[in-house]
Design an enzyme around this catalytic site. Sequence first.
Site, PDB file in Angstrom:
ATOM      1  N   HIS A 208       0.812  -1.217   0.000  1.00 37.23           N
ATOM      2  CA  HIS A 208       0.000   0.000   0.000  1.00 37.23           C
ATOM      3  C   HIS A 208       0.847   1.269   0.000  1.00 37.23           C
ATOM      4  O   HIS A 208       0.329   2.358  -0.232  1.00 37.23           O
ATOM      5  CB  HIS A 208      -0.972   0.007   1.189  1.00 37.23           C
ATOM      6  CG  HIS A 208      -0.344   0.333   2.508  1.00 37.23           C
ATOM      7  ND1 HIS A 208       0.026  -0.624   3.431  1.00 37.23           N
ATOM      8  CD2 HIS A 208      -0.014   1.530   3.074  1.00 37.23           C
ATOM      9  CE1 HIS A 208       0.540  -0.043   4.490  1.00 37.23           C
ATOM     10  NE2 HIS A 208       0.531   1.263   4.307  1.00 37.23           N
TER      11      HIS A 208
ATOM     12  N   ASP B 214       0.494  -7.727   3.166  1.00 41.96           N
ATOM     13  CA  ASP B 214       0.688  -6.462   2.443  1.00 41.96           C
ATOM     14  C   ASP B 214       2.188  -6.260   2.232  1.00 41.96           C
ATOM     15  O   ASP B 214       2.854  -5.560   2.990  1.00 41.96           O
ATOM     16  CB  ASP B 214       0.074  -5.342   3.286  1.00 41.96           C
ATOM     17  CG  ASP B 214       0.101  -3.992   2.598  1.00 41.96           C
ATOM     18  OD1 ASP B 214       0.641  -3.905   1.482  1.00 41.96           O
ATOM     19  OD2 ASP B 214      -0.403  -3.024   3.185  1.00 41.96           O
TER      20      ASP B 214
ATOM     21  N   SER C 252       4.797   2.355   7.715  1.00 45.69           N
ATOM     22  CA  SER C 252       4.518   1.094   7.025  1.00 45.69           C
ATOM     23  C   SER C 252       5.719   0.638   6.208  1.00 45.69           C
ATOM     24  O   SER C 252       6.303   1.416   5.450  1.00 45.69           O
ATOM     25  CB  SER C 252       3.314   1.260   6.101  1.00 45.69           C
ATOM     26  OG  SER C 252       2.145   1.534   6.829  1.00 45.69           O
TER      27      SER C 252
END
Length: 493
Positions: free
Chosen positions: A301, A338, A409
Amino acid sequence: MAEHCSAVPGELPGCVICVSDPSEPDVEPSSCSGSVLCRGPGLVLCPAAVLVPFLQPAVPAWPRGDALPPSALRPGLRIVVLRAAPPPDAVQQHSAHPLAVLRCDAFARALPGTAEDRSEALPWFCWLRVPGLDAPGGTWTPWAPAAALQKGAALLACGTPFGALCPELFLNALSSGVLSNATGPRRALLLTDARCLPGTQGGPVLALTPASSPPRLVAVIAATAGCQAGQGLGLALLCSLDVLLHGARSVLHELRNLPPPLPLPQAHNSTAMSCTALVESGGSWGSGTLVAPRLLLTCRHVLQMGAPLRVTLRHGTTRDTVLQARLVFATAEASPFDVAVLELQGSVPSFQPPDLATTFQPGEPVLALGFGALGRACAPSVTGGVLSAVVGTPPVMLQSTCAVHAGSSGGPLLSARDGCLLGIVASNTRDNAAGTTYPHLNFCIPVSLLRSPLARYGCSGDPAAFAPLNAASEGARAAWRLQQRPPSTGVLP
């Protein structure tokens, strides 16, 4: 990683400041925490925000200069310092008077863009003379410059929650954390993940040292944990004591006998601390984890598919290393994992890859590194916590209590003991109904899921080595949907 350090010092340099106007008994007193800098003479430092209710009506809060004259305050103010005392007294009271109210320019210059809705009083500090704290042979509290601290160094915050509300219960409450980041001239602004509650502003922050040496006062709490862009930060802002002393030396003759700073022991920094990178993809950005001189892991993402990829190493000691990258593999949208794998167009000089963890022990101390919370502006932020949960057998999810923010992230979760890579950060927790983010509960992808694909890719160079990440079991999918605990078998081929 941070070394094990000394426990709490015998006499804490914390106190409470309470300001009131005897001529207006209906006006509520104002209070905060303070730092005892010296016992000969008695000197205390506190945030000037405690004085805001007692400024003269014509005085702007706050002027553009570097000092506030005593005439700016209402005459006859009662300033009391509350200090811990041996039983049965528990708390002693000492009268104080202001020596100066000064603006810390270096701290002010580091503030823009770090938080929203900060008070104009934030860079201002009040220096108090407290005769009752004079002690025969009294000396300065041992101190050290914050510039000597390494990120991840152990810190101890000492403050009194709720100020003068009930000091008998809350005086000099302690909270441990790490130095998360630092910026500004002489590293004037610091961030820590120590839990600092309202009222602790002004309290001392100590750098812990080996047991044979006293802790060093390195900063004072300037602002407690707040919010940024609707997200809970879980971090407190600190002002370096060094810059406060530097700015006040030309004004206060009481600082003429200030002793030199004491050295800080240099903790051993694992090479794993250098594995964090900034990943930029079009208008999107996040963090990445280097696992080889030319190979980097991040989250899917983080990327804007088809946009150019740029990877920056920014660790504050040398010039940035900027490398272009290409996408090797990204998991499918339907995959619970992810993950994206990038190959750099050049090797990272002298890079030593982190060891990959083989075991995951709930409760073990961990560090999360990433480009959230000031990181994009200077260098990666570090937050500490514990591995709070290991989900699945074999693991399909790790949870930690490190404070994780937007931009983190793809960054590494490391063992604080040996620097082994445990996983990569995927997200923190958000209550969509309440619109609240909880930075101290986050989810990470275990490195054990990536070990075999990385080894196969290293041998073959075939991106298909990562295809098993798209073949997760229903148990793993349910875990990442936060629906149920996955079964104990058959996670990945």
